[in-house]
Design a protein around this motif. Structure first.
Motif, short mmCIF file in Angstrom:
data_model
loop_
_atom_site.label_atom_id
_atom_site.label_comp_id
_atom_site.label_asym_id
_atom_site.label_seq_id
_atom_site.Cartn_x
_atom_site.Cartn_y
_atom_site.Cartn_z
N GLY A 148 0.81 -1.22 0.00
CA GLY A 148 0.00 0.00 0.00
C GLY A 148 0.84 1.27 0.00
N ASP A 149 2.11 1.15 0.36
CA ASP A 149 2.98 2.33 0.34
C ASP A 149 3.14 2.87 -1.08
OD1 ASP A 149 3.34 1.90 2.99
OD2 ASP A 149 5.48 1.42 2.90
N VAL A 150 3.18 4.18 -1.17
CA VAL A 150 3.42 4.81 -2.48
C VAL A 150 4.91 5.10 -2.59
CG1 VAL A 150 3.05 6.89 -3.85
CG2 VAL A 150 1.13 5.80 -2.69
N ILE A 151 5.52 4.63 -3.68
CA ILE A 151 6.97 4.83 -3.79
C ILE A 151 7.36 5.81 -4.87
CG2 ILE A 151 7.57 2.58 -2.83
CD1 ILE A 151 8.11 1.74 -5.78
N GLY A 152 6.39 6.34 -5.59
CA GLY A 152 6.75 7.32 -6.61
C GLY A 152 5.54 7.78 -7.38
#
Lengths: 409, 416
Positions: free
Chosen positions: A88-92
């Motif tokens: 779920g983390d946004v990395i870009g």
């Protein structure tokens, strides 16, 4: 004896020139690719909004080597975090379409399949050169004979007599040096100022003139002289007429402005003396300055006849056809007041009596043409040219249709 | 580099080389060349000190040069799989940088010499590529550089479709995989009826070069991991000054730096090797450097612990962002393997040189879960047609498992 485990050497590597040569080959390819993609580039937003000679980066798709490859868009790929990354983390951030920047890209030569486009750097000027290469104002004529020449002068003779303001300083000095050298009085380039400062200005008082004769005598003086002649002039006026009514959406305005951007650029590059009148209209037309024309939005209903009427007034008042090559270009979405269509066509016909070319561009993102197009379509005149623009690439096509010598048909 | 510096470097190289031998590394005789940046990045762009001319190398050259000029990236070294093994060092390197690089390239040289994937590579490729370059120059003189470029462009577009397990140079003998040959470029070179001899020769030269480069593409993670493992191990044994230790730490951190959207092969390879060493000892590493490729290495060794320790995950483009979607070991491993399989290229075979009895070419893409990029099919298939001279077809599958056939008649590509 065994082979040594290593050799260390330092050679002269100056023979390497190949990289440079292949770089030129590549640049040539870039230019070819740009040429192939002009239709898309012409309406590239970064160019239209760019100021002056700024370098723009334009995506040139065909410059990366073609090969069969996977389509990874919307497919999971492997990444690596600094620890503790969770689902779920946004990395870009993802960019638009093909121009996506992969997260973390650019820090080190990666081994991910590269981004699928190549960015060429080009100045707006260079691009303009490609775009405008073979465009021209059709049927441009030098206007009139004698009475349409402008007075001009050219200096093309040097004489020993003349006005002090037209002294040819270099020749005068050379003459003085020559005379002194011939007479054996020294000469050459002495360290002291041989040239009196009075001569450097425009008009010198008479007493100072007298004082310099020791160095430069009256006989050394050389004057440029001129001849008056009449230069034939081909003046042109171009009416840039744009519908800025409420029905013109972002897309329609953008396409109109793209067209006019290149038109202005083209006219200023290729023609010395061309005036451009920027006319914006909704229900009423008015002449605006260039900046307002390209930046300001308006709203309201549409009455296309107003802008044709204004153009006719201007022709009558300021740009008589005997003195000017006249052109008019009108862009609209065609969403005109029904009651106004007839009047618009009538005024357009009237305008055609005075102009070399009237170009009507109708921007239609969806659907069929409206009544205005139909009414305009009834105009039969060799100087009338029309174009429907449905997408961005039509700007380039329209430019080429309007600005070609002797429009056919 | 002046004499004193050269002597210091020579001394260090001798020291590191001796240490590497003691540790059991088995490398080719080394040939270190010191060269200025522009030479380093031109060799980097061409992949070889001498190679034929092509605009794509010019593009790479320009990129490297401008990255260097803007201080964005510095290449410190380049190493070439050959016997002797060439290593190029940047003349501006500090002594410490050179020590690290020498240790690193000894790892590569050992890998080139011992890894099974490299067992059949041509160690004289430096000279052979120079010969190819000469041939290409002769063709340019005879037929014009634009004409040569046409066939180079087309050949390069299918260059990676070789059969790496086939012995180089065996005429006409294609290893049949299930109903087709993987050596697409060789198949076209020998079966196309429209190619002239020199055009065929270009394809065979490109094929030869790819046979040489292929093992490097199959072992990127393992090879870089191995070299990094050794530069760390050897430099830790060297007596370094305090300042050097700091510089070393900084440089090493740069090499193994990670970024969220990609996998750094240096980092991944190193961490996996270190993990295996902790469990199974150094001997195990020497064994796997002989037998594994990236795919088998990942399949056999990437464990749940490693995935967690290295914080590997899957991410996907969703709307306007890249989002982490999965952390499950199996999926991470399978995706990594899929990215590394067949050098990262779609697996394509030549099926038929007389398709529909009309002399047309049929290629097959063996679908393994990833679709072909249509934009690239549209640009590549016409180049295949240029080499074949008759309609060419490429069969593949879409996500819905339906067969798609792209056909090119020389003008446009149609999907059917």
């Amino acid at each position: 004896m065994q082979h040594p485990l290593f050799i260390l050497s330092q050679e002269d590597w100056s023979l390497h020139r190949k990289g440079e040569q292949d770089q030129l080959r590549h640049q040539r390819k870039v230019k070819e690719a740009l040429r192939d993609n002009l239709a898309d580039l012409v309406s590239e937003e970064s160019i239209i909004t760019s100021q002056g000679d700024r370098i723009v980066k334009v995506p040139v798709r065909s410059m990366d080597e073609p090969r069969f490859r996977y389509d990874y868009s919307d497919k999971p790929r492997v990444g690596q975090g600094g620890g503790g990354t969770s689902v779920g983390d946004v990395i870009g951030q993802a960019g638009d379409g093909g121009q996506e920047a992969m997260p973390g890209q650019g820090r080190e030569a990666g081994d991910l399949p590269g981004s699928d486009y190549y960015e060429a750097e080009i100045t707006v000027d260079e691009l303009a050169e490609l775009v405008l290469e073979d465009l021209q104002l059709p049927k441009l004529k030098p206007k009139g004979a004698e009475d349409l020449t402008v007075p001009d002068v050219r200096f093309h003779d040097v004489r020993p007599k003349g006005l002090i303001g037209n002294v040819d300083k270099r020749r005068t000095l050379m003459q003085a040096l020559k005379r002194q050298a011939l007479s054996g009085q020294g000469g050459g380039f002495a360290p002291q100022p041989v040239f009196p400062s009075a001569l450097a200005g425009s008009a010198a008082p008479a007493d100072q003139q007298a004082g310099v004769r020791g160095l430069i005598r009256q006989e050394d003086m050389r004057f440029k002289t001129w001849e008056e002649f009449r230069k034939p002039q081909s003046s042109a006026v171009v009416f840039a007429m744009m519908d800025t009514s409420g029905s013109m959406g972002r897309f329609e305005k953008y396409l109109s402005r793209s067209f006019f951007f290149w038109m202005v650029r083209f006219l200023r590059t290729k023609y010395e003396d061309v005036r451009i009148c920027f006319l914006a209209h909704d229900t009423e037309a008015k002449q605006v300055d260039e900046e307002a024309f390209f930046t300001k939005g308006q709203s309201g209903g549409t009455r296309c006849s107003s802008v044709y009427r204004l153009a006719l007034e201007l022709i009558e008042r300021e740009y008589p056809p005997s003195l000017y090559n006249t052109y008019a270009f009108h862009f609209s979405d065609g969403d005109n007041l029904d009651s106004d269509n007839g009047a618009t066509a009538e005024l357009a016909k009237k305008l055609l009596e005075s102009v070399h070319l009237l170009g009507y561009g109708e921007i239609r993102q969806y659907g069929q043409g409206g009544r205005l197009w139909e009414t305009m379509n009834g105009i039969r005149h060799e100087a009338f040219s029309r174009s429907v623009l449905r997408d961005k690439s039509d700007v380039y096509r329209t430019l080429r249709e309007f600005f070609r010598e002797e429009a056919e048909g | 580099m002046h004499t004193a510096q050269l002597q210091a470097l020579e001394h260090s190289i001798a020291e590191i080389t001796e240490m590497a031998v003691e540790e059991g590394l088995d490398f080719f005789p080394m040939r270190y060349e010191i060269c200025p940046a522009e030479v380093l990045y031109s060799i980097g762009a061409y992949g070889m000190p001498t190679r034929f001319a092509h605009w794509s190398f010019g593009k790479a050259y320009q990129r490297m040069k401008s990255a260097y000029d803007h201080g964005l990236s510095v290449i410190y070294e380049l190493v070439i799989n050959s016997d002797p093994c060439y290593a190029f060092l940047l003349d501006r390197n500090t002594l410490l940088q050179n020590k690290l690089i020498v240790a690193h390239v000894l790892g590569h040289s050992d890998f080139f010499k011992n890894n099974a994937m490299f067992s059949r590579t041509d160690r004289g490729m430096v000279e052979r590529m120079a010969v190819f370059a000469d041939r290409m120059r002769i063709f340019e003189q005879a037929y014009g550089s634009e004409e040569v470029e046409k066939y180079l462009d087309a050949g390069l577009a299918i260059q990676e479709h070789i059969d790496p397990h086939e012995r180089f140079g065996r005429e006409g003998g294609f290893r049949e995989t299930e109903g087709g040959t993987k050596d697409v470029i060789g198949f076209i070179a020998s079966n196309s009826r429209m190619l002239e001899d020199w055009q065929r020769e270009i394809l065979y030269m490109l094929r030869g070069e790819m046979h040489y480069f292929w093992p490097q593409m199959e072992t990127k993670i393992l090879n870089e991991g191995w070299a990094t493992f050794w530069h760390l191990r050897l430099l830790r044994r060297l007596a370094l000054e305090e300042e050097e230790i700091l510089e070393f730490a900084k440089m090493n951190a740069g090499v193994i730096q990670t970024a969220p959207g990609r996998v750094n092969p240096y980092h991944l390879g190193l961490r996996m090797l270190e993990y295996v060493e902790r469990r199974e000892g150094l001997e195990a590493l020497f064994e796997l450097r002989e037998t594994e490729s990236d795919v088998s290495f990942l399949r056999g060794y990437l464990s749940r612990d490693m995935v967690e320790e290295m914080d590997l995950f899957l991410f996907e483009r969703q709307d306007r962002v890249y989002r982490v979607t999965d952390k499950e070991t199996e999926k991470v491993r399978d995706t990594l393997i899929r990215e590394r399989a067949n050098g990262g290229f779609p697996y394509i075979t030549a099926m038929d040189d007389d398709y529909q009895g009309r002399g047309e070419l049929l290629l097959l893409h063996r679908y393994e879960g990833l679709e072909l990029d249509r934009k690239y099919v549209d640009r590549t298939l016409p180049l295949v047609h240029r080499l074949w001279g008759k309609p060419v077809h490429l069969e593949t599958r879409g996500e819905n498992q339906r067969t798609v056939r792209y056909s090119c008649d020389g003008q446009r590509v149609a999907a059917g």
